[in-house]
Design an enzyme around this catalytic site. Structure first.
Site, PDB file in Angstrom:
ATOM      1  NE  ARG A 247      -2.441   1.775   3.128  1.00  0.00           N
ATOM      2  CZ  ARG A 247      -2.435   1.681   4.460  1.00  0.00           C
ATOM      3  NH1 ARG A 247      -3.063   0.676   5.051  1.00  0.00           N
ATOM      4  NH2 ARG A 247      -1.833   2.567   5.201  1.00  0.00           N
ATOM      5  CG  HIS A 251      -7.264   2.212   5.682  1.00  0.00           C
ATOM      6  ND1 HIS A 251      -7.486   0.957   5.166  1.00  0.00           N
ATOM      7  CD2 HIS A 251      -8.438   2.605   6.244  1.00  0.00           C
ATOM      8  CE1 HIS A 251      -8.745   0.605   5.414  1.00  0.00           C
ATOM      9  NE2 HIS A 251      -9.341   1.584   6.059  1.00  0.00           N
ATOM     10  CE1 TYR A 260      -0.089   1.768   8.447  1.00  0.00           C
ATOM     11  CE2 TYR A 260      -1.068   3.440   9.858  1.00  0.00           C
ATOM     12  CZ  TYR A 260      -1.076   2.708   8.684  1.00  0.00           C
ATOM     13  OH  TYR A 260      -2.056   2.925   7.754  1.00  0.00           O
TER      14      TYR A 260
HETATM   15  C1  LIG Z   1     -16.278  -6.853   9.820  1.00  0.00           C
HETATM   16  C2  LIG Z   1     -15.409  -5.646   9.933  1.00  0.00           C
HETATM   17  N1  LIG Z   1     -14.480  -5.572  10.904  1.00  0.00           N
HETATM   18  C3  LIG Z   1     -13.682  -4.484  11.007  1.00  0.00           C
HETATM   19  C4  LIG Z   1     -13.811  -3.441  10.140  1.00  0.00           C
HETATM   20  C5  LIG Z   1     -12.924  -2.213  10.256  1.00  0.00           C
HETATM   21  N2  LIG Z   1     -11.981  -2.156   9.129  1.00  0.00           N
HETATM   22  C6  LIG Z   1     -12.169  -1.291   8.114  1.00  0.00           C
HETATM   23  S1  LIG Z   1     -10.977  -1.424   6.942  1.00  0.00           S
HETATM   24  C7  LIG Z   1     -10.188  -2.653   7.796  1.00  0.00           C
HETATM   25  C8  LIG Z   1      -8.920  -3.273   7.254  1.00  0.00           C
HETATM   26  C9  LIG Z   1      -9.147  -4.236   6.146  1.00  0.00           C
HETATM   27  O1  LIG Z   1      -7.916  -4.566   5.549  1.00  0.00           O
HETATM   28  P1  LIG Z   1      -7.839  -5.401   4.235  1.00  0.00           P
HETATM   29  O2  LIG Z   1      -8.826  -6.518   4.248  1.00  0.00           O
HETATM   30  O3  LIG Z   1      -6.417  -5.762   4.041  1.00  0.00           O
HETATM   31  O4  LIG Z   1      -8.311  -4.384   3.078  1.00  0.00           O
HETATM   32  P2  LIG Z   1      -7.616  -3.016   2.590  1.00  0.00           P
HETATM   33  O5  LIG Z   1      -8.265  -1.924   3.397  1.00  0.00           O
HETATM   34  O6  LIG Z   1      -6.159  -3.108   2.856  1.00  0.00           O
HETATM   35  O7  LIG Z   1      -7.957  -2.913   1.148  1.00  0.00           O
HETATM   36  C10 LIG Z   1     -10.858  -2.927   8.989  1.00  0.00           C
HETATM   37  C11 LIG Z   1     -10.418  -3.938   9.972  1.00  0.00           C
HETATM   38  C12 LIG Z   1     -14.812  -3.544   9.137  1.00  0.00           C
HETATM   39  N3  LIG Z   1     -14.988  -2.582   8.214  1.00  0.00           N
HETATM   40  N4  LIG Z   1     -15.574  -4.646   9.041  1.00  0.00           N
END
Ligand SMILES: Cc1ncc(C[n+]2csc(CCOP(=O)(O)OP(=O)(O)O)c2C)c(N)n1
Ligand SMILES: [Mg+2]
Length: 337
Positions: A247, A251, A260
């Protein structure tokens, strides 16, 4: 039944491009990448100007999104996460529809059957079973439609991911699971997410093929998706594609990764960014001229200018909508006076 996990090479670094792609195809892929990049960069500006809300940046994820969807037919379905919010653009969805969504306006709730693009999924991985179910349902109806779901590395630790991929595998559903492994789940690094050496390895546990591909190489992503879609459509069942990159942007607009992230690694990744890398490939191949590149960029910028103008011209929604589908008889306390 363990299946081999294949490591795919970077096409943009010298290997032969996928067979069957014509020069117009290569240029159309470029147009889609530039449109996605322009949408993303303008959205960060619109956010800073207070014109859209918190926004999930997908800068340098364009090769995954454009490459994988380019291998689909229009009748195939796309299940996006918030990271692929603008993926409807590749199907001709107007920019304002997606901008409405990020402005919290109900005009951003498109009818999925209009574009065969499901609603943007914010809960992590919950759309993986939806894609599995749609694929299975289409198969039961005798339609040869493929469903493609996009999700992140963090999503592969969720129960819904396991349930969805396992179910699709057991039902031999025509689904393609595209994991955008950007190596971060907000501030959680991949090493803290899993002990698996590769996310594609997880496919072995479901008895389906798993493929790792360079996520910044649009043609390699396309090639992996093409093979997975052909397999799914011809009755071979699902595939898990892991598109690997790192990335290179926050985010979301609410995040400060300096707390981080590895800044030197981000710099390396930005130097390999996927749109410029593909553009260099096209120029070397004699497919893209300066004039064409400028025209593609100008058209994308115009689409975004028109999109934000249309989004801002939309009348504010009726606050009553908040309750429309929640209560038959709203409690009295929800009313003024
Ligand atoms: C069920 C759930 N748990 C927690 C969250 C909070 N949350 C939002 S984005 C994220 C990280 C997800 O990371 P990843 O699957 O690697 O996707 P990326 O954002 O890197 O594309 C989290 C934990 C959420 N949206 N849904
Ligand atoms: Mg991630």
């Amino acid at each position: 039944m363990a299946q081999a996990v294949t490591e795919l090479r970077g096409v943009l670094d010298g290997a032969e491009p996928p067979a069957g792609l014509t020069h117009p195809d290569l240029l159309e892929l470029y147009r889609r990448m530039v449109l996605l990049r322009t949408y993303d960069e303008r959205s960060v500006v619109y956010h800073r100007q207070g014109r859209i809300g918190t926004y999930a940046i997908f800068w340098n994820h364009e090769a995954i999104q454009a490459g994988a969807t380019f291998a689909l037919d229009d009748r195939d379905w796309i299940f996006p996460s918030y990271r692929e919010s603008a993926i409807g653009l590749v199907r001709g969805m107007p920019a304002e529809t997606i901008l409405h969504w990020w402005r919290g306006h109900p005009s951003g709730w498109w009818n999925p059957t209009d574009w065969n693009v499901a609603s943007i999924c914010v809960p992590i991985a919950t759309h993986v079973p939806h894609a599995a179910g749609l694929a299975w349902g289409k198969k039961l109806r005798g339609e040869d439609t493929v469903a493609m779901a996009f999700f992140g590395d963090g999503a592969t630790s969720e129960g819904a991911f396991h349930e969805g991929v396992n179910f699709a595998a057991v039902m031999n559903a025509p689904a393609v699971f595209v994991c955008n492994n950007n190596q971060w789940a907000i501030s959680t690094p991949i090493e803290a997410q899993t002990r698996a050496e590769s996310l594609a390895d997880k496919a072995v546990g479901y008895g389906i093929p798993g493929v790792r591909v360079d996520g910044l190489d649009v043609l390699a992503v396309y090639e992996a998706a093409r093979a997975a879609i052909d397999r799914a459509r011809s009755g071979g069942g699902p595939t898990l594609i892991e598109a690997v990159h790192y990335r290179a942007a926050p985010h979301a607009t609410a995040d400060d990764p300096s707390a981080y992230i590895d800044a030197a690694r981000v710099e390396q990744e930005r130097a390999r960014e996927c749109v410029g890398r593909y553009e260099a490939f096209l120029r070397r191949a004699g497919v893209l001229s300066d004039e064409r590149a400028a025209a593609v960029r100008a058209e994308a910028e115009q689409q975004l200018r028109a999109g934000i103008a249309a989004a801002e011209a939309e009348p504010a929604p009726d606050p009553e909508l908040l309750f429309t589908h929640a209560y038959v008889d709203p409690p009295g306390s929800y009313r003024n006076g």
